[in-house]
Every structure is written in C-alpha cells, then in structure tokens.
Design a protein around this motif. Sequence first.
Motif, PDB file in Angstrom:
ATOM      1  N   GLY A 100      47.811 -15.586  -8.364  1.00  0.00           N
ATOM      2  CA  GLY A 100      46.395 -15.244  -8.324  1.00  0.00           C
ATOM      3  C   GLY A 100      46.166 -13.749  -8.363  1.00  0.00           C
ATOM      4  O   GLY A 100      47.041 -12.946  -8.086  1.00  0.00           O
TER       5      GLY A 100
ATOM      6  N   SER B 229      49.015 -22.022  10.514  1.00  0.00           N
ATOM      7  CA  SER B 229      48.950 -21.142   9.359  1.00  0.00           C
ATOM      8  C   SER B 229      50.323 -20.545   9.112  1.00  0.00           C
ATOM      9  O   SER B 229      50.892 -19.898   9.989  1.00  0.00           O
ATOM     10  CB  SER B 229      47.923 -20.031   9.594  1.00  0.00           C
ATOM     11  OG  SER B 229      47.899 -19.112   8.526  1.00  0.00           O
TER      12      SER B 229
ATOM     13  N   GLY C  49      53.010 -19.093  -3.693  1.00  0.00           N
ATOM     14  CA  GLY C  49      51.937 -19.813  -4.361  1.00  0.00           C
ATOM     15  C   GLY C  49      52.370 -21.126  -4.980  1.00  0.00           C
ATOM     16  O   GLY C  49      51.537 -22.004  -5.225  1.00  0.00           O
TER      17      GLY C  49
ATOM     18  N   ASP D  55      44.493 -11.821  -6.412  1.00  0.00           N
ATOM     19  CA  ASP D  55      44.397 -11.116  -5.152  1.00  0.00           C
ATOM     20  C   ASP D  55      45.721 -11.066  -4.401  1.00  0.00           C
ATOM     21  O   ASP D  55      45.785 -10.565  -3.293  1.00  0.00           O
ATOM     22  CB  ASP D  55      43.329 -11.760  -4.260  1.00  0.00           C
ATOM     23  CG  ASP D  55      41.953 -11.627  -4.861  1.00  0.00           C
ATOM     24  OD1 ASP D  55      41.159 -12.556  -4.665  1.00  0.00           O
ATOM     25  OD2 ASP D  55      41.695 -10.610  -5.532  1.00  0.00           O
ATOM     26  N   ARG D  56      46.765 -11.640  -4.976  1.00  0.00           N
ATOM     27  CA  ARG D  56      48.035 -11.665  -4.287  1.00  0.00           C
ATOM     28  C   ARG D  56      49.108 -11.001  -5.136  1.00  0.00           C
ATOM     29  O   ARG D  56      49.700 -11.611  -6.006  1.00  0.00           O
ATOM     30  CB  ARG D  56      48.457 -13.096  -3.963  1.00  0.00           C
ATOM     31  CG  ARG D  56      49.779 -13.147  -3.213  1.00  0.00           C
ATOM     32  CD  ARG D  56      50.003 -14.529  -2.649  1.00  0.00           C
ATOM     33  NE  ARG D  56      51.326 -14.565  -2.075  1.00  0.00           N
ATOM     34  CZ  ARG D  56      52.340 -15.250  -2.598  1.00  0.00           C
ATOM     35  NH1 ARG D  56      52.165 -15.948  -3.685  1.00  0.00           N
ATOM     36  NH2 ARG D  56      53.512 -15.233  -2.025  1.00  0.00           N
TER      37      ARG D  56
ATOM     38  N   THR E  15      45.015 -26.252   2.967  1.00  0.00           N
ATOM     39  CA  THR E  15      44.389 -25.264   2.084  1.00  0.00           C
ATOM     40  C   THR E  15      45.317 -24.072   1.921  1.00  0.00           C
ATOM     41  O   THR E  15      46.221 -23.845   2.744  1.00  0.00           O
ATOM     42  CB  THR E  15      43.044 -24.788   2.648  1.00  0.00           C
ATOM     43  OG1 THR E  15      43.261 -24.200   3.953  1.00  0.00           O
ATOM     44  CG2 THR E  15      42.068 -25.940   2.776  1.00  0.00           C
ATOM     45  N   TYR E  16      45.093 -23.304   0.867  1.00  0.00           N
ATOM     46  CA  TYR E  16      45.939 -22.140   0.585  1.00  0.00           C
ATOM     47  C   TYR E  16      45.062 -20.968   0.161  1.00  0.00           C
ATOM     48  O   TYR E  16      44.183 -21.108  -0.688  1.00  0.00           O
ATOM     49  CB  TYR E  16      46.929 -22.465  -0.533  1.00  0.00           C
ATOM     50  CG  TYR E  16      47.831 -21.309  -0.902  1.00  0.00           C
ATOM     51  CD1 TYR E  16      48.910 -20.955  -0.108  1.00  0.00           C
ATOM     52  CD2 TYR E  16      47.589 -20.575  -2.064  1.00  0.00           C
ATOM     53  CE1 TYR E  16      49.744 -19.912  -0.453  1.00  0.00           C
ATOM     54  CE2 TYR E  16      48.424 -19.513  -2.421  1.00  0.00           C
ATOM     55  CZ  TYR E  16      49.495 -19.191  -1.609  1.00  0.00           C
ATOM     56  OH  TYR E  16      50.308 -18.145  -1.941  1.00  0.00           O
ATOM     57  N   GLU E  17      45.294 -19.814   0.785  1.00  0.00           N
ATOM     58  CA  GLU E  17      44.527 -18.620   0.425  1.00  0.00           C
ATOM     59  C   GLU E  17      45.294 -17.394   0.872  1.00  0.00           C
ATOM     60  O   GLU E  17      45.845 -17.359   1.986  1.00  0.00           O
ATOM     61  CB  GLU E  17      43.151 -18.642   1.093  1.00  0.00           C
ATOM     62  CG  GLU E  17      42.266 -17.470   0.684  1.00  0.00           C
ATOM     63  CD  GLU E  17      40.881 -17.545   1.310  1.00  0.00           C
ATOM     64  OE1 GLU E  17      40.077 -16.635   1.056  1.00  0.00           O
ATOM     65  OE2 GLU E  17      40.614 -18.510   2.049  1.00  0.00           O
ATOM     66  N   ASP E  18      45.343 -16.387   0.021  1.00  0.00           N
ATOM     67  CA  ASP E  18      45.936 -15.090   0.349  1.00  0.00           C
ATOM     68  C   ASP E  18      47.349 -15.221   0.903  1.00  0.00           C
ATOM     69  O   ASP E  18      47.712 -14.569   1.889  1.00  0.00           O
ATOM     70  CB  ASP E  18      45.056 -14.334   1.353  1.00  0.00           C
ATOM     71  CG  ASP E  18      43.773 -13.832   0.733  1.00  0.00           C
ATOM     72  OD1 ASP E  18      43.763 -13.646  -0.500  1.00  0.00           O
ATOM     73  OD2 ASP E  18      42.796 -13.647   1.475  1.00  0.00           O
TER      74      ASP E  18
END
Length: 800
Positions: A324, A292, A297, A326-327, A237-240
């Motif tokens: 995105g 992590s 991105g 938020d980044r 998964t990928y976030e922030d």
Amino acid sequence: MPSIPPSTFASGLGELSHRAFVRFVADLWAASGWETTAEPPVVRAHRNGTDRRLLVLPPTRFARLRAAPAVDRPVDAVVTPRSSAGALPRGTPEARVVTAEDLHERLRHGVPAETGERLCQAALGVPLRDDRWADDGSLLGIADGDAGGPITRRAALGALGVGAVGASAVLLRRQLTDDSADRADDGDLEGFDDADDVAPTPDNSGADDVGEDSANGGDGTGGDAAPDKPGTSFAITYEDGRVVITHDGGDPIPAGELSVRGDGLRVGPVYQWSRERRYGVDDPITEGDSLSLSADGDYAITVVWDGPESQVVLARDTGPATDGPDRPVQPDALIAFELDGDTLVVRHAGGDGILAKHLRLRGGGFEGAPVRQWSAAADIDSDAPVEAGDSVTLAVAPDRVAVNVIWDASDTAEFAERPTRLGGYRGPARPLGVAGSVPSSRIDPQNTGFVPGVSGPSPPLSARWTFTTRQYPTVPPLLVNGVVYVASAAPYVHALDATDGAELWRFEPEGSVGGGMAVADGTVYAPTSGGVLHALDAADGSEHWRQSFTWPPGSAPTVVTGSDGAVEGLFLETPPTEMTGAPEILHAIGPDGTDRWQVQQGETRPADSGPQRSGPPVVDDVVVFGSTSGTLAAYDRADGSERWRRDPDSRFHGAPAVRDGTVYATTLGGTVSAVDATEGCVGWQVDLGTPVVAPAVTADRILVTASDGTVTVLDRADGTEQWRRAVDAPVTQPPVVAGDSLYLVGGDGTLSVLDVADGTVRWSADDRDVAHPPAVTDGALYTAVNRSEQGHAMRALEPG
C-alpha cells in the motif's frame, strides 16, 4: 506485609476513566509533598520553587492505535497506566515516562503508609497491603458454588473490585467449566466444519500434527463424543502494518486457549493471546477484546482455539498482498563509503531507490552527529528519491568517524518496519581497544560478579561522554571489545563506542529488555518483556534468530562457550506469576535458538520482588537453579536430568554463584550457604538475619548486601565473618568486585566504592542517579543513569 502485585495494580489503573486516573496521579504527587492542580490531561505540580507539568495518558488497551492528548506547552514527564514505556500513543511528547510500575513504587515507598492505603482503596477499591495478597484471589472474596450467569471480564472487575484480574479469571474459569458441562450434549456448535477447520501446525504443514481425527472426518477426540468448541466469532482487520483480531461475539474463551498462527506475523509463526501482559492464561477474552500484531501485508493467519483434545480454527484471514502507499517497504540497497582526507563520501551504490526523508546518518565524528538527515546533508527535498549514484559528502574527523546509514520510515507510517541499518563505516584510526570485558551482568557464566585484575579509576572523575536515551535504562551495561551495550525502555538495544559514546547501531526488540543481556562469540543476547529472546549480531545489530516463550524471561541468559569460544548453549528462567498462573521454568536453548529441554521448578507463587535475576550459573556439565519457590537443584547440561536437590526454608533472593566447585546461595530468610556443586551437600551456612542479595565471589571472600543497608564479607572457606558495614541506603542489586574494590548501587541511586579488605569507603558519587551496577575497567566506569525529570543516559566516567 505483602502489597498489591504490580501487574494487578497496572490492570486496575487500566480500568479507570481518564479523569479518575488524572485525579489519582494528582493525589499521589500531593501525598509526596507537591502542591498539585489537575487540569486534564495535565497535572501541575509545585514544590520549593520547582514546577512540573505531567501529561497523564488515558487508560487504553492499544495505546499505539491512538493519538496522545494534545498539550499547548512542553511537559516534564508523561504518566502512563501501562507497566511498560514501550507502547505509547502517537504524538507522545519527548519526556521522561512514568509507568504503572513507577507509580506502584511511589505508592508503596514514597508516601506515608496510611495515605498510600487510602489512595489505593479510593482509586482501585482494594487495600494496598494485606496478608491475603499472597493467597491467590482469597482477598477478593471468591465464594465456592455457582457463579451465576455469564460474566464478562469488565463485569467481573466491577463485581469484585477494580484490579482483581486474577480473581475475575478464577470466577470466569469456573463459569466456563459449568457452561461446558451444560453444552456437552449439544453436539457440534453451528458454523464449524471439523474437516476444514483443523488448525495448521506452526510450519503451516496442515493437520498432520494436530486434530488428526478431525482431519479424517472424526470428532477430533479419538472417540465418539464431539469436543466442546466455543461458539465465537472474530473480526480481523489490517491497517498500517498491523493486523487487529477482535472478539466479535459469542462465548468467552480463556486467553491461554487462544493463539494466532500462520505466515507474515513479525512476532513469529505462533502467538499466544496470553502473551499480552494484561491477560493471564485464564483471563477471559470476551466481546470487544482485541489483539494487535505487527504483520506483513501478505500475511495468512488463523485464529485457533487450543482445546484440551484438539485445535480448531475459529477464523482465518489473508492480507491485501500489497504494502500500500502508506506503508513503505524496507529497501534492498547497497551503500558505499570513500574516505578522502577529512571528508567521507557516502554513496547509494545500487538497488532500490529510497526517499531521502527515510534515510538517516547516525554515529559520531562527523558534522551533524549524532543524527543527520540525508536530505539535509545533500541539500535536497525530503521527498526526493535517492537512487544509484546519488551521494552525500560529510566533513569528518578521520581518527574517530563512525557512520551508519539507517532506513527509518517511522515518520510516515506509524507501524512501518523497524529502522534498519543499510551500511556502516568506521574510520581506519578509530580505536576500539578499551581494555576490560564485562560480557554479562554478573561477569561470567558462574555469576561471580568479580572482574580480576581491574581496580577501576580513582576520583575525581568527569564524564568522558554521555549518550542520552529516551527512556530509563533497564539492565546493567556490558562492555566487550571496546563496545558498550545498553538497553532502554524505549525499547531499544544500543551499541556504543566505548571511546566516545558514538552509537554504532540500535535495535528495537519485542518489548523492553529485562533481567540482563549477555555477549558471547560476536552475538548479543537480549530477553524481553514481550516474551522473546533476541540473538543479535554484535557488529551491526542484525538479528540472527529469536526464540519466543509463553511467559517473559525473568533472568539474563547464561551463555556457555567451548574452548574455541563458540557458543554451546544458553540457559535462562521464566519466573512464576500468580496473576497468569505461570510456573517457574528453567530453559536450555541451543546456539541456534532451538529448545533443548526445560524443567519446572516448584509451585506457582509470587515472583521475587528483589533484584533483577542473573541467569543460572553453570559449572562443568551442571547447571544450578535456585528458584524463588525455595528449591536449589542441579541439572545435567545435556538433557536436564536432575543431579541433586535441596529445599531450604526460604526462597532464593537472586541467582546463586559458583566458584571452584562450590555453589553460594542467598535467601530471603537471610542465610548464605556453601553447597558442593557435584553432590549437593552443605559445606557451611550462616544466618545474617535479614534478606540478602545475590553474592559476589572472589578467590577468598563472599560479599553480600542486605535490604537493611549492610554489607557483609565472609570467608569463602568456612563462612566466618570478616567485616560488616552499614551504607547510607539499602542495596537492592548484586555487588560487583573489580580487583580490590567493591562497587555498590544503593536504592537511592548512589554509587559507593569500598575496600574489599576492610570495608573502608574509598569514594562515593553524590549524583544519586545510577540505575545499575557499572561496567568497570581501569580507565573508566560505564554507568547507566536514571536522571528522573532530567532524562536518562549512558555515561562514561574517567579520571580528571
């Protein structure tokens, strides 16, 4: 008697519940003489009219993915079960950080022995001290024979005693071996296609260098039998700005056999799972374990099993190919400066627009220093864009102004890019002419610890300036061309103007800097606990290159320069560790960060618990390596071929030093030896009867300090003792000699200055807060300060 290794201790704390960890902290402080009350997540401590509030963070594997526990009042310290202060939960209060290593030291030395033993047994289920801690896993009672059915990492810890990470790894390694024998006749595991799932090489050029037989339709072994391949699935998964790889079921795999490879990883093209400090190379990665990593991105990665005969892709993923909302994306912008009298205009001169809240002005000699928000200086809304032509005007002191424009989006994206310097200005009259140079922790590539022609300032001394750091300083400060370089556990590398402490730049490395730094030919070299050596531009902190290691470096780099001052090569060591099975390795690295050669020295055994080690000394065409396994050897600088080797009866305590063709080495057994650097023959040897720290070497003397608090000076010609003196506290770090003065830092933080000729104490500081040997000039002392609950700092002391 050997104590529980710090890494094992930290792993054990990581397995506790939050409430159990709070109780352990409260009991430990109570054993240290405080009256404590546990009010999770806070421990309140009271002693002699002093009150302290400790915020105890919960044990968790990925602290940065979680928020810190909420508190309704300020705290004096934050206690983490992790070994490093570099990864804290979001929203952690600004306060001193107490790490697992600090708790380990307090348990060993800050409470009565019987009490420490009881606390360790009660919390972790294992003794604090036991001779068998030095005997890989035998303390934990691993029996020979069948290990039974499948076992998870957590189950192994429960069966063998919490904290037995190394032992559980041995048990699981045997189980994996037995299971693989049972599976040998099963053929290929379902879900793998040899032709498609060959791992790419680090430069992503396909299967040319790995798994060649598999790429051609074979079994990947070069023979008829298919290799054993784990039946494991991974979720990605990928976030922030972080990609999280999670073991999603199936076979456990030793951490040393798993790697993540590809483009877009900010840690480099290849990352071994075992580089995570909580995993040894044989530690099993089981269902639910995750990794992590900071990533762009548009990443494209594969999870690779590094098998004995081939490499097989177990999972692959590509990023969303967009940053995105938020980044924030690091901007490409030009910043211009114009000094007009006592004002400085800072102007966006072209390129990308930037939100005002992401721009900071950092430095000294201007209104609002050391840090001022662009939005406040321009009197605009923080969400307003700053575009070409926009500017701020600062009231400055022209003779000492230094301004850096920093892009920092960490307030809006937890895992955004590191803060980046977009431009800087230094006033025309700002002096950077501080006399003296301390380019490495041991002064020179020979590790002499001697600064000739400098005697240091005389008391009384007062602070010329103080620069506060969030976390404790991890290595001795350096001084080159009027700039002080210091590293903290935050983690940051700071460059400070030696005249007034203004911050010229800072850099956030991969992990806290350890062992020591070095500066040469305009480059700062910083090895970290994250297994990375960073090469930074000394002028602005930009990164020239980075080199990754399987295990974190254990020494400062030794940098060798030619007659023109250009860097010719670097040498550093990675220490041995029983927990991970890491051997002790000497690395030779080119000036561009490429590997030249490496040699393994001795067997895997516990790392030296003494001072931070300097790099291996270099003399002419020879590099000398004194290993903690008890071998002293010399290697050819060019190719690593062995010139000579000696095997003393005891392990070396710190790195040796070289002067005028002679190697001076100290051991845990208490010996000091003079060895010819060319032939390896012993000139003389004396036994001081107690473990001695790495020496300082002047033109005619050898100066050594011992763990029992004595300082001994020997004649360099024949080793005869000139004088010996006891100091108030054990000296656990190598001494520094400046001119005719000997500078000592005691284990209690005292700084003492002795006359080299006869040992007379010239003066001492009573603050008991000095963390490392100082950088010494005639005009000032530059000291890294660990002020415990009062904070941490870099400080310049001058007469007056």
